[in-house]
Design an enzyme around this catalytic site. Structure first.
Site, mmCIF file in Angstrom:
data_model
loop_
_atom_site.group_PDB
_atom_site.id
_atom_site.type_symbol
_atom_site.label_atom_id
_atom_site.label_comp_id
_atom_site.label_asym_id
_atom_site.label_seq_id
_atom_site.Cartn_x
_atom_site.Cartn_y
_atom_site.Cartn_z
ATOM 1 N N HIS A 14 0.834 -1.198 0.000
ATOM 2 C CA HIS A 14 0.000 0.000 0.000
ATOM 3 C C HIS A 14 0.868 1.248 0.000
ATOM 4 O O HIS A 14 2.087 1.187 0.128
ATOM 5 C CB HIS A 14 -0.967 0.015 1.198
ATOM 6 C CG HIS A 14 -0.361 0.404 2.513
ATOM 7 N ND1 HIS A 14 -1.095 0.786 3.601
ATOM 8 C CD2 HIS A 14 0.943 0.475 2.922
ATOM 9 C CE1 HIS A 14 -0.304 1.077 4.611
ATOM 10 N NE2 HIS A 14 0.931 0.892 4.236
ATOM 11 N N CYS A 33 5.248 5.844 4.813
ATOM 12 C CA CYS A 33 4.086 5.176 4.202
ATOM 13 C C CYS A 33 3.569 5.931 2.979
ATOM 14 O O CYS A 33 2.724 5.423 2.256
ATOM 15 C CB CYS A 33 2.971 4.966 5.220
ATOM 16 S SG CYS A 33 3.108 3.384 6.080
ATOM 17 N N HIS A 39 4.879 0.017 -0.683
ATOM 18 C CA HIS A 39 5.725 -0.828 0.160
ATOM 19 C C HIS A 39 4.809 -1.870 0.771
ATOM 20 O O HIS A 39 3.579 -1.716 0.763
ATOM 21 C CB HIS A 39 6.412 0.003 1.262
ATOM 22 C CG HIS A 39 5.419 0.660 2.155
ATOM 23 N ND1 HIS A 39 4.827 1.856 1.840
ATOM 24 C CD2 HIS A 39 4.856 0.269 3.328
ATOM 25 C CE1 HIS A 39 3.968 2.188 2.781
ATOM 26 N NE2 HIS A 39 3.945 1.232 3.701
ATOM 27 N N HIS A 41 3.496 -4.826 3.781
ATOM 28 C CA HIS A 41 3.406 -5.189 5.188
ATOM 29 C C HIS A 41 3.002 -6.654 5.293
ATOM 30 O O HIS A 41 2.283 -7.173 4.436
ATOM 31 C CB HIS A 41 2.348 -4.365 5.927
ATOM 32 C CG HIS A 41 2.725 -2.931 6.110
ATOM 33 N ND1 HIS A 41 3.631 -2.518 7.066
ATOM 34 C CD2 HIS A 41 2.323 -1.809 5.468
ATOM 35 C CE1 HIS A 41 3.747 -1.201 6.999
ATOM 36 N NE2 HIS A 41 2.974 -0.748 6.033
ATOM 37 N N ASP A 79 -4.716 -10.995 0.103
ATOM 38 C CA ASP A 79 -3.336 -11.489 0.115
ATOM 39 C C ASP A 79 -2.640 -11.255 -1.230
ATOM 40 O O ASP A 79 -3.202 -11.541 -2.287
ATOM 41 C CB ASP A 79 -3.330 -12.988 0.442
ATOM 42 C CG ASP A 79 -1.926 -13.498 0.731
ATOM 43 O OD1 ASP A 79 -1.121 -12.749 1.319
ATOM 44 O OD2 ASP A 79 -1.622 -14.656 0.358
ATOM 45 N N HIS A 80 -1.420 -10.730 -1.153
ATOM 46 C CA HIS A 80 -0.593 -10.441 -2.332
ATOM 47 C C HIS A 80 -1.241 -9.427 -3.261
ATOM 48 O O HIS A 80 -1.036 -9.479 -4.484
ATOM 49 C CB HIS A 80 -0.209 -11.730 -3.079
ATOM 50 C CG HIS A 80 0.882 -12.482 -2.375
ATOM 51 N ND1 HIS A 80 0.665 -13.151 -1.196
ATOM 52 C CD2 HIS A 80 2.195 -12.642 -2.662
ATOM 53 C CE1 HIS A 80 1.793 -13.697 -0.800
ATOM 54 N NE2 HIS A 80 2.741 -13.399 -1.657
ATOM 55 N N GLU A 124 -0.286 -4.264 11.765
ATOM 56 C CA GLU A 124 0.399 -3.848 10.546
ATOM 57 C C GLU A 124 1.900 -4.111 10.688
ATOM 58 O O GLU A 124 2.586 -4.416 9.721
ATOM 59 C CB GLU A 124 0.134 -2.373 10.261
ATOM 60 C CG GLU A 124 0.587 -1.943 8.879
ATOM 61 C CD GLU A 124 0.099 -0.557 8.530
ATOM 62 O OE1 GLU A 124 -0.801 -0.446 7.690
ATOM 63 O OE2 GLU A 124 0.612 0.412 9.112
#
Ligand code: NI
Length: 134
Positions: A14, A33, A39, A41, A79-80, A124
């Site tokens: 995100h 961020c 980037h 998490h 996810d991903h 996070e």
């Protein structure tokens, strides 16, 4: 009342950024961020369900069923993924941990009868987490 919890995990990318702000202001408010190129998490999720014990089964809720709901509604969905680009809910709001926790709650709540209380805990980072219960 008793609470059962199930852990899950997803990785996602995100950035936190407002296009109506300057780069300087985004950097000032969102720090690292706000990095333009995203980037990742490693999100750790805890889904907690509070209710009565069913005297027939001894369960508050079937854990196998809960596992399947989390897999299909949350892990398969997030996810991903690039949360900003791939997830329609984040086309106009920032995918902050707070907003991700609210999204997760809203995708799960429909599976549980009104007598249950649902709580989402989302890490996070190992040290930063948010809780949302509607
Ligand atoms: Ni971030």
């Amino acid at each position: 009342m008793i609470t059962i919890s199930r852990k899950a995990h997803f990785n996602a990318a995100h950035k936190l950024y407002r296009p109506d702000w300057t780069d300087e202001k985004n950097k000032q408010i969102f720090g690292k961020c706000s990095n333009q190129n995203f980037h990742g998490h490693n999100y750790e999720l805890i889904v907690s369900l509070t209710g009565q014990v069913d005297p027939e089964t001894g369960y508050v809720f079937d854990m196998g069923e809960l596992k399947k709901i989390i897999k299909s509604e949350i892990e398969d969905y997030l996810d991903h993924k690039n949360l900003n680009l791939d997830i329609k809910e984040f086309s106009s709001i920032n995918p902050s941990a707070e907003n991700i926790a609210i999204l997760i709650y809203n995708r799960l709540i429909k599976y549980f009868e009104k007598s249950y209380k649902l709580k989402i805990t989302l890490y996070e980072t190992p040290r930063n987490f948010v809780e949302y219960s509607g």
